[in-house]
Motif scaffolding. Structure first.
Motif, PDB file in Angstrom:
ATOM      1  N   LYS A 114       0.822  -1.210   0.000  1.00 35.46           N
ATOM      2  CA  LYS A 114       0.000   0.000   0.000  1.00 35.46           C
ATOM      3  C   LYS A 114       0.856   1.261   0.000  1.00 35.46           C
ATOM      4  CE  LYS A 114      -3.702  -2.327   2.556  1.00 35.46           C
ATOM      5  NZ  LYS A 114      -4.460  -2.375   3.844  1.00 35.46           N
ATOM      6  N   ARG A 115       2.123   1.125   0.408  1.00 38.55           N
ATOM      7  CA  ARG A 115       2.999   2.292   0.485  1.00 38.55           C
ATOM      8  C   ARG A 115       4.005   2.349  -0.661  1.00 38.55           C
ATOM      9  NH1 ARG A 115       4.184   1.450   6.923  1.00 38.55           N
ATOM     10  NH2 ARG A 115       2.262   2.352   7.685  1.00 38.55           N
ATOM     11  N   ALA A 116       3.893   1.401  -1.578  1.00 37.47           N
ATOM     12  CA  ALA A 116       4.879   1.316  -2.649  1.00 37.47           C
ATOM     13  C   ALA A 116       4.740   2.484  -3.622  1.00 37.47           C
ATOM     14  CB  ALA A 116       4.730   0.007  -3.396  1.00 37.47           C
ATOM     15  N   VAL A 117       5.867   2.899  -4.156  1.00 43.55           N
ATOM     16  CA  VAL A 117       5.901   3.975  -5.138  1.00 43.55           C
ATOM     17  C   VAL A 117       6.036   3.362  -6.522  1.00 43.55           C
ATOM     18  CG1 VAL A 117       7.162   6.004  -5.951  1.00 43.55           C
ATOM     19  CG2 VAL A 117       6.940   5.562  -3.493  1.00 43.55           C
ATOM     20  N   ARG A 118       5.182   3.790  -7.447  1.00 46.79           N
ATOM     21  CA  ARG A 118       5.265   3.254  -8.803  1.00 46.79           C
ATOM     22  C   ARG A 118       4.935   4.341  -9.818  1.00 46.79           C
ATOM     23  NH1 ARG A 118       1.412  -1.392  -7.988  1.00 46.79           N
ATOM     24  NH2 ARG A 118       1.662  -0.780  -5.811  1.00 46.79           N
ATOM     25  N   ALA A 119       5.488   4.199 -11.008  1.00 40.24           N
ATOM     26  CA  ALA A 119       5.210   5.122 -12.110  1.00 40.24           C
ATOM     27  C   ALA A 119       4.056   4.564 -12.937  1.00 40.24           C
ATOM     28  CB  ALA A 119       6.449   5.298 -12.973  1.00 40.24           C
ATOM     29  N   LEU A 155      -5.258  14.283  -6.438  1.00 38.98           N
ATOM     30  CA  LEU A 155      -5.658  12.992  -5.887  1.00 38.98           C
ATOM     31  C   LEU A 155      -4.679  12.522  -4.807  1.00 38.98           C
ATOM     32  CD1 LEU A 155      -6.598  11.113  -9.192  1.00 38.98           C
ATOM     33  CD2 LEU A 155      -8.166  12.105  -7.510  1.00 38.98           C
ATOM     34  N   PRO A 156      -5.167  11.817  -3.785  1.00 39.09           N
ATOM     35  CA  PRO A 156      -4.279  11.329  -2.707  1.00 39.09           C
ATOM     36  C   PRO A 156      -3.186  10.416  -3.247  1.00 39.09           C
ATOM     37  CG  PRO A 156      -6.591  11.051  -2.113  1.00 39.09           C
ATOM     38  CD  PRO A 156      -6.575  11.449  -3.552  1.00 39.09           C
ATOM     39  N   GLY A 157      -1.938  10.721  -2.890  1.00 35.82           N
ATOM     40  CA  GLY A 157      -0.812   9.901  -3.287  1.00 35.82           C
ATOM     41  C   GLY A 157      -0.325  10.118  -4.702  1.00 35.82           C
ATOM     42  N   VAL A 158      -0.975  10.953  -5.482  1.00 34.11           N
ATOM     43  CA  VAL A 158      -0.586  11.196  -6.866  1.00 34.11           C
ATOM     44  C   VAL A 158       0.309  12.426  -6.945  1.00 34.11           C
ATOM     45  CG1 VAL A 158      -1.397  11.715  -9.203  1.00 34.11           C
ATOM     46  CG2 VAL A 158      -2.679  10.131  -7.756  1.00 34.11           C
ATOM     47  N   SER A 159       1.431  12.316  -7.622  1.00 37.64           N
ATOM     48  CA  SER A 159       2.359  13.436  -7.776  1.00 37.64           C
ATOM     49  C   SER A 159       3.022  13.353  -9.149  1.00 37.64           C
ATOM     50  CB  SER A 159       3.419  13.413  -6.672  1.00 37.64           C
ATOM     51  OG  SER A 159       4.162  12.207  -6.711  1.00 37.64           O
ATOM     52  N   ASP A 212       2.091   7.005  -4.851  1.00 39.44           N
ATOM     53  CA  ASP A 212       2.687   6.622  -3.568  1.00 39.44           C
ATOM     54  C   ASP A 212       1.576   6.025  -2.713  1.00 39.44           C
ATOM     55  OD1 ASP A 212       3.969   6.313  -1.208  1.00 39.44           O
ATOM     56  OD2 ASP A 212       4.686   8.370  -1.030  1.00 39.44           O
ATOM     57  N   GLY A 213       1.504   4.697  -2.689  1.00 37.62           N
ATOM     58  CA  GLY A 213       0.458   4.036  -1.916  1.00 37.62           C
ATOM     59  C   GLY A 213      -0.602   3.425  -2.803  1.00 37.62           C
ATOM     60  N   ARG A 214      -1.851   3.503  -2.375  1.00 34.14           N
ATOM     61  CA  ARG A 214      -2.964   2.872  -3.077  1.00 34.14           C
ATOM     62  C   ARG A 214      -3.230   3.541  -4.414  1.00 34.14           C
ATOM     63  NH1 ARG A 214      -6.342  -0.340  -0.097  1.00 34.14           N
ATOM     64  NH2 ARG A 214      -8.130   0.311  -1.350  1.00 34.14           N
ATOM     65  N   ILE A 215      -3.549   2.709  -5.407  1.00 29.88           N
ATOM     66  CA  ILE A 215      -3.773   3.217  -6.760  1.00 29.88           C
ATOM     67  C   ILE A 215      -5.256   3.451  -7.042  1.00 29.88           C
ATOM     68  CG2 ILE A 215      -4.036   0.987  -7.914  1.00 29.88           C
ATOM     69  CD1 ILE A 215      -2.254   2.073 -10.150  1.00 29.88           C
ATOM     70  N   ASP A 216      -6.117   3.081  -6.106  1.00 24.57           N
ATOM     71  CA  ASP A 216      -7.564   3.154  -6.317  1.00 24.57           C
ATOM     72  C   ASP A 216      -8.066   4.551  -6.682  1.00 24.57           C
ATOM     73  OD1 ASP A 216     -10.236   1.813  -6.141  1.00 24.57           O
ATOM     74  OD2 ASP A 216     -10.514   3.309  -4.560  1.00 24.57           O
TER      75      ASP A 216
END
Length: 399
Positions: A312-317, A334-338, A352-356
């Motif tokens: 849930k905390r993983a960072v992915r492109a 959006l939360p976690g989106v950068s 960063d985290g959930r992709i939902d």
């Protein structure tokens, strides 16, 4: 555990000097000195008389670092089916397979690992994660008494690594991060040597593992590629069905197909009740096999978590292709989106985290394609653990 005798006489002066010196008292587990530059007569002693062979560079005083006489010790037709089962839980006193308390190792002024307190339950698969140089290999060598700690202590399978070294190594399957195979022996002769030294291993177990890993046992180990040498190392670690597997970067050099087969072997070992402690810096491979992950950074334990919570905390492109151009403002908040970048109908961002939340926002448009890179461990560390957010979790190492 090996008594060695040189077949060529020493120089007369050396022999004379040796005769004047009083003989050194024998000690249990003492090993003969092995000089690979000379012809040797090597005779295996009973497993109780010393430490079973371990492989790898800087393995300390433990083990036989090369099978120079493997063919003399273990003939291809040798019967290895007799002997003790190395996976017997001798020394196991509880459901805790591994316990470290304030385990610390300094190399002069340089820190290897400091204050490591970790608990691993019997039958559990634990991934020991961290970037290169974080202290993973140092920790593993401390657990097997290849290094002595500056302070703190460790208990493995209910045994003290220093006091009970022989008994512990009998029950552990170890794969070092750096494999060293001197000599020109075939893989079969090498593995027969290790099997005999461990007190007896059913040869069908060896051939079964070799088949799973697509390993040709008739080839010389010296002529093998890095990946095939890694397979030999994996076979010798798994073949005696040890109570615990300690694996340092086990998928190094393996192709993707063999990586998947290795992970299947780990799952099978766990199902059979074996404990697995494996280091890695690849988050994806650990997620597929581990129950928990212990994350080390700068020589200190940053966190111990269940695999599902780490994901849930993983960072992915992420890259999403839409049918029509989209407005970047729909996604930037959006939360976690950068790192949102929109170029016409193509959106690129970092999660960063959930992709939902991103998936639900993208569902408002017609999506043509979506690409998501595997979570990168280094980026996960930088965004989460390196900023101290996981420090509190390290105190719950046994959770």
């Amino acid at each position: 555990m090996f008594a060695a005798e040189e077949s060529r006489p020493r120089h007369r002066r050396q022999r004379s000097n040796a005769a004047r010196r009083p003989p050194k008292p024998s000690r249990p587990g003492a090993q003969g000195k092995v000089n690979f530059n000379r012809t040797l007569i090597v005779e295996p002693l009973p497993i109780s008389a010393g430490v079973p062979p371990m492989i790898g560079r800087n393995a300390g005083t433990v083990g036989f670092r090369g099978p120079a006489t493997a063919s003399a010790v273990c003939r291809p037709d040798a019967d290895l089916d007799a002997g003790p089962v190395a996976g017997d839980d001798v020394g196991m006193t509880s459901d805790i397979a591994l316990l470290t308390e304030d385990l610390t190792k300094f190399y002069g002024q340089r820190r290897g690992v400091e204050g490591l307190s970790l608990e691993v339950r019997a039958g559990e698969v634990v991934g020991f994660l961290g970037p290169n140089g974080a202290g993973k290999t140092t920790t593993i060598r401390l657990l097997l008494d290849f290094l002595r700690p500056t302070r703190g202590r460790a208990t493995v399978l209910g045994l003290d690594p220093r006091r009970d070294k022989a008994a512990l190594h009998h029950q552990v399957g170890y794969l070092p991060g750096e494999l060293v195979f001197p000599g020109r022996d075939k893989a079969e002769d090498l593995l027969r040597f290790f099997a005999a030294a461990r007190g007896g291993v059913a040869w069908s177990q060896v051939t079964g593992l070799a088949e799973r890993l697509d390993l040709d046992l008739s080839r010389s180990v010296r002529a093998m590629s890095k990946g095939n040498k890694q397979k030999v190392g994996l076979v010798q670690a798994f073949m005696h069905q040890p109570a615990m597997l300690v694996l340092d970067e086990p998928t190094s050099g393996l192709d993707p197909l063999m990586q998947q087969e290795f992970l299947a072997m780990v799952r099978d070992a766990s199902a059979a009740g074996q404990t697995v402690f494996m280091s890695s810096h690849v988050l994806a491979e650990v997620q597929q096999a581990a129950d928990r992950v212990a994350i080390v950074r700068d020589g200190q334990l940053a966190a111990v978590e269940r695999v599902e919570s780490l994901g849930k905390r993983a960072v992915r492109a992420v890259e999403i292709h839409f049918d029509d151009p989209v407005d970047p403002t729909e996604f930037s908040g959006l939360p976690g989106v950068s790192d949102v970048v929109v170029s016409g109908p193509v959106l690129k961002c970092t999660i960063d985290g959930r992709i939902d939340p991103l998936i639900k926002a993208a569902a408002r448009h017609e999506v043509v394609d979506m690409l998501s890179a595997e979570p990168d461990l280094e980026e996960t560390f930088l965004s989460f653990y390196y900023h101290g957010e996981g420090a509190g979790d390290a105190s719950r190492a046994g959770a």
